[in-house]
Design a protein around this motif. Structure first.
Motif, PDB file in Angstrom:
ATOM      1  N   GLY A 154      -6.803  -8.165  -3.804  1.00 45.35           N
ATOM      2  CA  GLY A 154      -7.754  -7.168  -4.301  1.00 45.35           C
ATOM      3  C   GLY A 154      -8.665  -6.692  -3.174  1.00 45.35           C
ATOM      4  N   ARG A 155      -9.125  -7.661  -2.338  1.00 49.22           N
ATOM      5  CA  ARG A 155      -9.989  -7.303  -1.213  1.00 49.22           C
ATOM      6  C   ARG A 155      -9.233  -6.506  -0.161  1.00 49.22           C
ATOM      7  N   GLN A 156      -7.955  -6.931   0.087  1.00 46.40           N
ATOM      8  CA  GLN A 156      -7.197  -6.273   1.152  1.00 46.40           C
ATOM      9  C   GLN A 156      -6.676  -4.896   0.759  1.00 46.40           C
ATOM     10  N   PRO A 176      -8.168  -2.253  -1.316  1.00 41.79           N
ATOM     11  CA  PRO A 176      -9.291  -1.785  -2.134  1.00 41.79           C
ATOM     12  C   PRO A 176      -8.935  -0.597  -3.035  1.00 41.79           C
ATOM     13  N   THR A 216      -6.460 -17.075  -6.587  1.00 44.69           N
ATOM     14  CA  THR A 216      -6.895 -16.886  -5.204  1.00 44.69           C
ATOM     15  C   THR A 216      -6.162 -15.708  -4.561  1.00 44.69           C
ATOM     16  N   THR A 217      -4.858 -15.664  -4.753  1.00 45.49           N
ATOM     17  CA  THR A 217      -4.073 -14.567  -4.188  1.00 45.49           C
ATOM     18  C   THR A 217      -4.530 -13.229  -4.759  1.00 45.49           C
ATOM     19  N   TYR A 218      -4.799 -13.250  -6.055  1.00 48.41           N
ATOM     20  CA  TYR A 218      -5.241 -12.042  -6.738  1.00 48.41           C
ATOM     21  C   TYR A 218      -6.537 -11.518  -6.115  1.00 48.41           C
ATOM     22  N   GLU A 219      -7.481 -12.419  -5.885  1.00 45.76           N
ATOM     23  CA  GLU A 219      -8.757 -11.998  -5.304  1.00 45.76           C
ATOM     24  C   GLU A 219      -8.561 -11.490  -3.872  1.00 45.76           C
ATOM     25  N   GLU A 220      -7.718 -12.209  -3.142  1.00 46.00           N
ATOM     26  CA  GLU A 220      -7.471 -11.844  -1.753  1.00 46.00           C
ATOM     27  C   GLU A 220      -6.826 -10.466  -1.640  1.00 46.00           C
ATOM     28  N   ARG A 264       0.842  -1.198   0.000  1.00 46.60           N
ATOM     29  CA  ARG A 264       0.000   0.000   0.000  1.00 46.60           C
ATOM     30  C   ARG A 264       0.879   1.252   0.000  1.00 46.60           C
TER      31      ARG A 264
END
Ligand code: ADP
Ligand code: MG
Length: 710
Positions: free
Chosen positions: A529-531, A533, A523-527, A494
Motif C-alpha cells: 500500500g505504501r509502495q 500509493p 504486513t505485505t498489504y501495508e507495505e 504498477r
C-alpha cells in the motif's frame, strides 16, 4: 481360487478384543483411541508406523541435506530467545564439522530454556530446512546427553501417527502389548497362499512384526523407502481392501433405482442462449452425462477438468435435465465464495429460461432461511445452489433427482453421500413393489489425477475429462524469481494496473498456522500500500470474517480493487477475468497442485497473463523441479503426472483430495505394479469368496463403515 483357510472362531475373535483388555488402557484412553477409529486389538495391529527414525547413526552438521531427516549431536553454542510474531527459542548447535544448525522452538517451557546451557551436549532428530542462518530444525525431538550415555540405537524406531491426548510413548507401549497377542498365522491370514508365494510375500503375522519391530539386521533402507516385502505384503492387502470397498459401494449403488431423465429441450435452449459455443470436450462430456441420466440406475460420474475448462456450464446443462423432467437439482460448492459465483452464473443462464434458482448458505438464516426451505420442500426451487448448508438437517427436497458436488476434493465422501441421501426415497411402483431411488451424482474436480491412479482412486465412479480449454485464452507465462528481485515486481504491478488490469499477491509461509500467515499478509498489504500509493489495495485472509472476505472479493471482481493481497484462501474457483498478474511468494513451499490451482486464477480473460513465482534460496532439488515444471507447462494433467512422479500420491491423494480413507501403508506410485493384481483379485473374491472380501474390508476400512456399506 484356493480359499484362505477359515480361522477357528475363537482365534478370529482375538482381533476383535476391545482395547480396554490391555493393561494400562482405561476407559479414558480407550475413548481417545476410539475417536480415531481404534477400538480393537486388530485396529492397533494395523496402526502402522508412519515412518521410521534412523537413530542408529549420527550425521555431521556439515553433511545435512535440507528435507532429509537425520540425527545430529552437538554442543550448544548460543541460545536466543526472541519474539517475532510469537515467542521463539533458537538454539545453535556446533559439532565441530563446520556447519551451523539452529534448533527452533515456538512452544517451550522455561525449564527447557534452562536446559540449553552453552556447552551442553544435545542429541536431536528432525528434518533440517533452510533458515535465516543456514539450516534449522523446527521442534526437533531431542535429548540432553551426559558424557557417558551415548550408545546409539541398533534398529529403526517406528513413528506412529499422533493421536490427540495420548503421548507417543503410551501409544508405542499399547501397540506393543497388542502385538504380543498376535495369534498364529492361520487365524489371521486372508490372502491365498498361492498369491503370497508367487509374489514372495510374508504372512500377515510376519509382516506386522517386521514393520512394527524391525529386527536388527532388517533391510533398513528398504523399510525407510517403504519397499520391504513386509510393507508390500501389507500394501497389497490394504489396496485390495480399498478396492473391494469401492467396488462394493458401486455395486450397492447400482442396485438402487434412479429417475430417468431424457428431456433435452431445456438443455438445448440453454446451449443456444450461451454467448459462446461449447468446446468439443464439453460436448463430449455432456453427452456422457446425458447417457448416464437416461438410465434407470444412478449416475456416478466424476468430471475432471482443468481450472477454467468450463465445468460449470456442463453442470448447468445437467441440472436443467432434471428441471425439464419436473424435478430438482442441487449444486454444492466447498466455499461460500465459490457457491456465490455459481449462483450468479446459474441465475444468469437459467432465469431467462424461466428456471427458479434458489440459494442456501450458512449465512442465510432466520426467516429468509425458512422461506428458502419452504420453496425447496415445495419443489418451487428447481435448482438449489449452496454450501455445506445444503446437507443440514431440515433441508428437505421435494424431489431431488441430481446432486452435483463441485471441487469434490474439498469434501469427503461422507459429505458427498449426505447430499445424495437428501434425494433418497421410496417410490411406490405399482401396488406391491417399492423401489429405493437415489439421485444421480455428478462430482467435479479441478485437481486432475493421472489416469493410472484414477482407476484405483475412483473405482466407484465413472470418470470424464474436459481436456480442452475454451478458445481465445492466452497461456499464462510463468517465471521464477529469487526473492531479492521483489522490488522489480512493485513496478510491474504498477504498470499492469495502469493498463486497467488487476493483480493478485499471494502470501504463503512455511508455518501453516492461520494466524502467522494472516499476520504476514497484513504486513505485505501495508507495505505494498505504501509502495503503490496510487493503487487501491485489498486484503483477504482466512482469519477475516466471512462477510468481510466476501465484500473484498466482490470489490475485486467489480474492479474496485486493483491489487489483491491474499493468502491461499483464494485458491479455489475464483473467477476474475480481468486479473492478469499473479505473484506467489515463497512459491518453493507449495506443492505443484496448489501452485497450479493458484495460477489458474489468472489467464481467464483474453489479455496475456503472467505468473511470478518468488522463491527463497537455497532451493531444494524438489522445489527446483517443481518451479521448473510450472514454468514449462500450463496443462493440469501434465502437472498432475509430474506431481505424482515428484512426491508420490500419498500427498496427492490424501483423504481430502479423493475422499478416500488415507492409506496406512500403501502408496499408489510405489506400489503401482500391484494394482492390476489387486483388481483381478478383487473381482474374484467378490464372485467366489464374498465373506473373505467382507473380512478384508472390515479389517482395513472398518472404521469408515458408512462409506464402505453405502
Ligand atoms: P472451471 O472448469 O474452472 O470451473 P468455469 O466453469 O468457471 O471453469 O469457466 C471458466 C470461464 O470460462 C467462465 O467465465 C465461463 O463462462 C467460461 N466458459 C465456459 N465454457 C466456455 C466456452 N466453451 N467458450 C468460452 N468461454 C467459456
Ligand atoms: Mg469451477
Amino acid at each position: 481360487m484356493p480359499r484362505a483357510p477359515r480361522p477357528a472362531p475363537a482365534l478370529a475373535a482375538i482381533g476383535e478384543t476391545p482395547l480396554t483388555a490391555l493393561p494400562g488402557c482405561g476407559p479414558r484412553v480407550a475413548e481417545k483411541l476410539a475417536a480415531r477409529g481404534l477400538q480393537s486389538l486388530q485396529d492397533l495391529w494395523l496402526q502402522l508406523p508412519r515412518q521410521y527414525e534412523d537413530r542408529t547413526r549420527l550425521t555431521p552438521i556439515a553433511a545435512l541435506q535440507p528435507g532429509v531427516p537425520a540425527q545430529v549431536e552437538g554442543r550448544v553454542e548460543a541460545v536466543d530467545r526472541g519474539f517475532r510474531y510469537r515467542p521463539m527459542l533458537r538454539v545453535a548447535l556446533d559439532d565441530g564439522s563446520r556447519g551451523t544448525l539452529v534448533l527452533r522452538f515456538f512452544h517451550f517451557r522455561a525449564a527447557q530454556v534452562a536446559q540449553f546451557r552453552p556447552g551442553v551436549r544435545v542429541r536431536c532428530y528432525g528434518t533440517p530446512r533452510p533458515g535465516q542462518h543456514g539450516l534449522e530444525i523446527v521442534h526437533p525431538s531431542y535429548r540432553i546427553i551426559g558424557e557417558a550415555d551415548d550408545a546409539l540405537g541398533d534398529s529403526l524406531d517406528p513413528v506412529y501417527p499422533a493421536i490427540e491426548g495420548i503421548g507417543p510413548a503410551t501409544l508405542r507401549r499399547l501397540i506393543g502389548l497388542a502385538l504380543d497377542r498376535l495369534p498364529e498365522v492361520e487365524a489371521l491370514e486372508l490372502l491365498p497362499e498361492r498369491l503370497r508365494s508367487e509374489l514372495r510375500l510374508p504372512t500377515l503375522r510376519e509382516a506386522l512384526l517386521t514393520v512394527h519391530r524391525p529386527p536388527p539386521g532388517a533391510d533398513l533402507p528398504a523399510l525407510l523407502a517403504g519397499t520391504h516385502p513386509a510393507q508390500r505384503r501389507l500394501a497389497l492387502e490394504e489396496l485390495l481392501a480399498h478396492h473391494l470397498s469401492l467396488r462394493r459401494q458401486r455395486i450397492a449403488q447400482q442396485t438402487h433405482a434412479a429417475v430417468v431423465l431424457r428431456d433435452t429441450t431445456l438443455a438445448a435452449r440453454l446451449r443456444e442462449s450461451l454467448p459462446f459455443a461449447l468446446t468439443g470436450a464439453q460436448q463430449r462430456v455432456f453427452a456422457e452425462i446425458r447417457g448416464d441420466l437416461g438410465r434407470p440406475s444412478p449416475m456416478l460420474r466424476l468430471v475432471q477438468g482443468d481450472v477454467g475448462s468450463g465445468k460449470t456450464v456442463v453442470a448447468a446443462m445437467a441440472a436443467v435435465m432434471a428441471v425439464a423432467a419436473g424435478r430438482q437439482a442441487a449444486l454444492m460448492a466447498p466455499t461460500e465464495l465459490l457457491a456465490e459465483q455459481h449462483l450468479a452464473n446459474l441465475r444468469g443462464w437459467l432465469q431467462p429460461l424461466g428456471v427458479n434458482v434458489a440459494w442456501l448458505a450458512g449465512k442465510v438464516t432466520g426467516r429468509a432461511r425458512a422461506k428458502v426451505l419452504e420453496t425447496v420442500a415445495a419443489g418451487e426451487a428447481q435448482v438449489v445452489v449452496g454450501t455445506h448448508a445444503l446437507m443440514q438437517e431440515g433441508v428437505v427436497f421435494r424431489d431431488l433427482a441430481l446432486a452435483i458436488v463441485d471441487e469434490q476434493h474439498r469434501f469427503g465422501v461422507h459429505q458427498r453421500l449426505a447430499l445424495r441421501d437428501k434425494g433418497a426415497g421410496v417410490l411406490a411402483d405399482g401396488e406391491r413393489e417399492r423401489i429405493h431411488v437415489v439421485p444421480h451424482q455428478l462430482v467435479m474436480t479441478a485437481t486432475p489425477i493421472p489416469r493410472t491412479l484414477a482407476m484405483a482412486a475412483y473405482a466407484d465412479l465413472d470418470v470424464s475429462a474436459i481436456d480442452e480449454l475454451p478458445p481465445g485464452r492466452t497461456p499464462v507465462q510463468t517465471v521464477a524469481l529469487g526473492a531479492e528481485r521483489r522490488p522489480e515486481l512493485v513496478e510491474r504491478i504498477r504498470m499492469a494496473c495502469a493498463e486497467g488490469r488487476q493483480a493478485y499477491w499471494v502470501c504463503t509461509l512455511i508455518d501453516d498456522s492461520d494466524e502467522v500467515v494472516a499476520q504476514a499478509a497484513q504486513t505485505t498489504y501495508e507495505e505494498l500500500g505504501r509502495q503503490l500509493p496510487g493503487l487501491r489495495v485489498g486484503l483477504v485472509h482466512g482469519r477475516m470474517k466471512a462477510a468481510d472476505k466476501q465484500a473484498t472479493m466482490l470489490a475485486f471482481k467489480c474492479g474496485e480493487i486493483d491489487l489483491l493481497v491474499a493468502t491461499t484462501v483464494i485458491e479455489v474457483g475464483v473467477d476474475v477475468p480481468n486479473a492478469s498478474l499473479m505473484i506467489i511468494e515463497n512459491a518453493e513451499r507449495l506443492g505443484l497442485a496448489q501452485l497450479h490451482q493458484l495460477r489458474g486464477r489468472v489467464g481467464r480473460g483474453s489479455a496475456a497473463s503472467r505468473c511470478v513465482l518468488l522463491y527463497q534460496s537455497p532451493l531444494s532439488q524438489l522445489a527446483r523441479q517443481r518451479l521448473e515444471t510450472m514454468r514449462e507447462t500450463n496443462d493440469g494433467f501434465v502437472i498432475a503426472e509430474k506431481d505424482l512422479e515428484l512426491r508420490g500420491p500419498g500427498e496427492l491423494l490424501g483423504t481430502r483430495q479423493t475422499g478416500l480413507v488415507a492409506f496406512r501403508v500403501a502408496d499408489l506410485v510405489r506400489d503401482a505394479d500391484l494394482l492390476p493384481r489387486v483388481q483381478q483379485l478383487a473381482e474374484r473374491l467378490l464372485a467366489e469368496a464374498p465373506d473373505t472380501a467382507e473380512r478384508i474390508v472390515a479389517r482395513w476400512v472398518g472404521g469408515a463403515a458408512r462409506y464402505a456399506s453405502a
